[in-house]
Scaffold this active site. Structure first.
Site, PDB file in Angstrom:
ATOM      1  N   LYS A 122      19.851 -27.361  42.747  1.00 16.77           N
ATOM      2  CA  LYS A 122      18.532 -27.425  43.392  1.00 16.77           C
ATOM      3  C   LYS A 122      18.003 -26.034  43.700  1.00 16.77           C
ATOM      4  O   LYS A 122      16.798 -25.801  43.617  1.00 16.77           O
ATOM      5  CB  LYS A 122      18.577 -28.281  44.661  1.00 16.77           C
ATOM      6  CG  LYS A 122      18.716 -29.770  44.356  1.00 16.77           C
ATOM      7  CD  LYS A 122      18.086 -30.643  45.424  1.00 16.77           C
ATOM      8  CE  LYS A 122      18.106 -32.105  44.992  1.00 16.77           C
ATOM      9  NZ  LYS A 122      17.614 -33.019  46.002  1.00 16.77           N
ATOM     10  N   LYS A 203      20.308 -39.371  32.440  1.00 21.68           N
ATOM     11  CA  LYS A 203      20.097 -40.549  33.291  1.00 21.68           C
ATOM     12  C   LYS A 203      18.633 -40.643  33.717  1.00 21.68           C
ATOM     13  O   LYS A 203      17.950 -39.616  33.856  1.00 21.68           O
ATOM     14  CB  LYS A 203      21.040 -40.540  34.496  1.00 21.68           C
ATOM     15  CG  LYS A 203      20.714 -39.531  35.552  1.00 21.68           C
ATOM     16  CD  LYS A 203      21.485 -39.834  36.833  1.00 21.68           C
ATOM     17  CE  LYS A 203      20.844 -39.053  37.962  1.00 21.68           C
ATOM     18  NZ  LYS A 203      20.864 -39.645  39.252  1.00 21.68           N
ATOM     19  N   LYS A 206      14.189 -39.510  39.029  1.00 23.73           N
ATOM     20  CA  LYS A 206      12.865 -39.209  39.585  1.00 23.73           C
ATOM     21  C   LYS A 206      12.439 -37.805  39.185  1.00 23.73           C
ATOM     22  O   LYS A 206      11.274 -37.515  39.028  1.00 23.73           O
ATOM     23  CB  LYS A 206      12.919 -39.252  41.114  1.00 23.73           C
ATOM     24  CG  LYS A 206      13.079 -40.630  41.684  1.00 23.73           C
ATOM     25  CD  LYS A 206      13.122 -40.517  43.215  1.00 23.73           C
ATOM     26  CE  LYS A 206      14.331 -41.192  43.794  1.00 23.73           C
ATOM     27  NZ  LYS A 206      14.970 -40.513  44.897  1.00 23.73           N
TER      28      LYS A 206
HETATM   29  P1  ATP Z   1      16.637 -37.190  41.817  1.00 24.11           P
HETATM   30  O1  ATP Z   1      16.237 -37.121  40.375  1.00 24.11           O
HETATM   31  O2  ATP Z   1      15.584 -36.722  42.782  1.00 24.11           O
HETATM   32  O3  ATP Z   1      18.015 -36.666  42.066  1.00 24.11           O
HETATM   33  P2  ATP Z   1      17.426 -39.857  41.410  1.00 24.11           P
HETATM   34  O4  ATP Z   1      16.427 -40.653  40.679  1.00 24.11           O
HETATM   35  O5  ATP Z   1      18.602 -39.317  40.619  1.00 24.11           O
HETATM   36  O6  ATP Z   1      16.696 -38.705  42.177  1.00 24.11           O
HETATM   37  P3  ATP Z   1      18.697 -40.339  43.954  1.00 24.11           P
HETATM   38  O7  ATP Z   1      17.713 -40.401  45.061  1.00 24.11           O
HETATM   39  O8  ATP Z   1      19.535 -39.105  43.770  1.00 24.11           O
HETATM   40  O9  ATP Z   1      17.961 -40.735  42.573  1.00 24.11           O
HETATM   41  O10 ATP Z   1      19.693 -41.542  44.055  1.00 24.11           O
HETATM   42  C1  ATP Z   1      19.513 -42.732  44.776  1.00 24.11           C
HETATM   43  C2  ATP Z   1      20.591 -43.683  44.324  1.00 24.11           C
HETATM   44  O11 ATP Z   1      20.275 -44.186  43.002  1.00 24.11           O
HETATM   45  C3  ATP Z   1      21.976 -43.031  44.209  1.00 24.11           C
HETATM   46  O12 ATP Z   1      22.946 -43.917  44.734  1.00 24.11           O
HETATM   47  C4  ATP Z   1      22.150 -42.823  42.720  1.00 24.11           C
HETATM   48  O13 ATP Z   1      23.501 -42.851  42.328  1.00 24.11           O
HETATM   49  C5  ATP Z   1      21.365 -43.995  42.114  1.00 24.11           C
HETATM   50  N1  ATP Z   1      20.836 -43.659  40.793  1.00 24.11           N
HETATM   51  C6  ATP Z   1      19.936 -42.688  40.532  1.00 24.11           C
HETATM   52  N2  ATP Z   1      19.623 -42.655  39.223  1.00 24.11           N
HETATM   53  C7  ATP Z   1      20.360 -43.625  38.629  1.00 24.11           C
HETATM   54  C8  ATP Z   1      20.481 -44.103  37.290  1.00 24.11           C
HETATM   55  N3  ATP Z   1      19.776 -43.587  36.306  1.00 24.11           N
HETATM   56  N4  ATP Z   1      21.312 -45.135  37.031  1.00 24.11           N
HETATM   57  C9  ATP Z   1      22.027 -45.684  38.035  1.00 24.11           C
HETATM   58  N5  ATP Z   1      21.964 -45.294  39.324  1.00 24.11           N
HETATM   59  C10 ATP Z   1      21.142 -44.277  39.634  1.00 24.11           C
END
Ligand code: ATP
Ligand code: LTN
Length: 337
Positions: A122, A203, A206
């Site tokens: 980050k 993956k 967001k």
């Molecule tokens: P960022 O991109 O801002 O890191 P993110 O979309 O990866 O956000 P988080 O807020 O970090 O999401 O995660 C929220 C929850 O969703 C966590 O428990 C994470 O493991 C799960 N998660 C996030 N992306 C995925 C994915 N593509 N598949 C399965 N689980 C996910």
């Protein structure tokens, strides 16, 4: 040391996991996390803070964070977290989190924080690296330790923060006597990972900035169908689950399987072409999200009701957090006011 005064073990397993109010939830968040939390709430004592103070580790547009926090709370409730069954609350409404975070900042070392990969990732993306971004894991440790959580269901990327939380708890306990319960990370199986539809080796996320590759929980059905039909596959035409050789097709099979309660291999049965697989996956996702979207629309229409529910959640959370914080203050030896 009066060990008898220290209560660590709740009667049922206590589970805690937080989510930042940064952007809308996507299908990966739902299938990988929220749906699992919605199941767990029936067998465990579950706490889910919307961690707004974690969001301010990076600059926020003035006046927007409150709206995003309300919206994320509504998305969690729409996704199946029932505020009458589990405890949903806003982190900044329970001020014990920040006070406890300070005590834990003084229990974690500069070296430990420097080794956190989420900080390294980050901080590389930021022009302004706040001190809060660096000490973020101490606030996360406070989120967990204040509730004596037994288990923390998180994605693989958070494992390091939970390990650090355990180390912080152990160090505090050895310095000041038994105070915090070291938690366990519970990481779902790899199959729970949803990949980006346009970049199936990354993956769904967001922060990837891939609007065509990300299915948002609130996308309308026509958009969902369009995105899934345009998903990247490969030049063969065989439908089989093989993540290495066929990441795009395997991702569709994972999504179809997860949406219909089957394994990806079971979901592959009966398909010999990509077209029908995409059409059925799109239909399954539209049907999966339909009740969530309907519930969200109801909640969105009545923000006062969400605020009422969040207040109940914060009151429940505070009652527990205050006891733990008091134990920490007493064990350190801070003067009682
Ligand atoms: P960022 O991109 O801002 O890191 P993110 O979309 O990866 O956000 P988080 O807020 O970090 O999401 O995660 C929220 C929850 O969703 C966590 O428990 C994470 O493991 C799960 N998660 C996030 N992306 C995925 C994915 N593509 N598949 C399965 N689980 C996910
Ligand atoms: N750092 C986590 C969000 C988070 C969290 C928590 C998760 C903050 N506090 C407590 C579990 C328990 C993330 O970036 N997903």
């Amino acid at each position: 040391m009066e060990i008898s005064a220290v209560r660590w073990r709740p009667m049922t397993t206590r589970v805690l996991s937080g989510i930042q109010p940064s952007g809308d939830l996507h299908l990966g968040n739902y299938l990988g996390a929220i749906r699992n939390w919605a199941r767990i709430q029936h067998t465990a004592d579950a706490f889910h803070p919307v961690v707004d103070l974690h969001a301010v580790t990076v600059p926020q547009a003035p006046g927007e964070l409150g709206k995003a926090t309300l919206r994320m709370s509504q998305m969690l409730m729409a996704g199946g977290l029932d505020p009458e069954v589990c405890t949903i609350f806003v982190q900044s409404h329970v001020r014990e989190h920040t006070e406890c975070a300070w005590l834990l900042e003084c229990t974690v070392s500069f070296g430990e924080l420097s080794r956190m990969t989420q900080f390294k990732d980050k901080s590389n993306q930021q022009e302004f690296i706040s001190a809060g971004l660096f000490t973020y894991p101490a606030l996360q440790a406070a989120d967990i330790l204040l509730y004596d959580a037994d288990e923390v269901p998180v994605g693989d990327d958070q494992r390091q923060h939970i390990e650090l939380t355990r180390d912080i708890a152990d160090r505090f306990n050895s310095r000041y006597g038994p105070t915090f319960k070291p938690p366990e990370a519970v990481v779902p199986a790899a199959g729970a990972r949803v990949m980006d539809l346009q970049h199936p080796t990354h993956k769904m996320s967001k922060s990837l900035d891939s609007p065509r590759g990300t299915v948002d929980l609130l996308d309308d059905p026509a958009d969902i169908v369009r995105k899934i039909k345009a998903a990247v596959t490969d030049s063969e035409s065989e439908v089989r689950y093989d993540i290495k050789a066929k990441p795009g097709v395997s991702n569709l099979l994972s999504i179809l399987g997860a949406a219909t309660g089957r394994t990806p291999e079971e979901a592959a049965e009966g398909y010999s072409m990509y077209g029908p697989l995409k059409a059925d996956t799109a239909d399954a996702v539209v049907e999966l999200l339909r009740p969530i979207q309907a519930r969200f629309a109801e909640l969105e229409a009545d923000p006062a009701e969400t605020s009422r529910l969040l207040k109940i959640g914060a009151d429940k959370a505070r009652a527990i957090a205050a006891v733990t914080l008091e134990r920490a203050r007493t064990n350190i030896g801070l003067l009682t006011p």
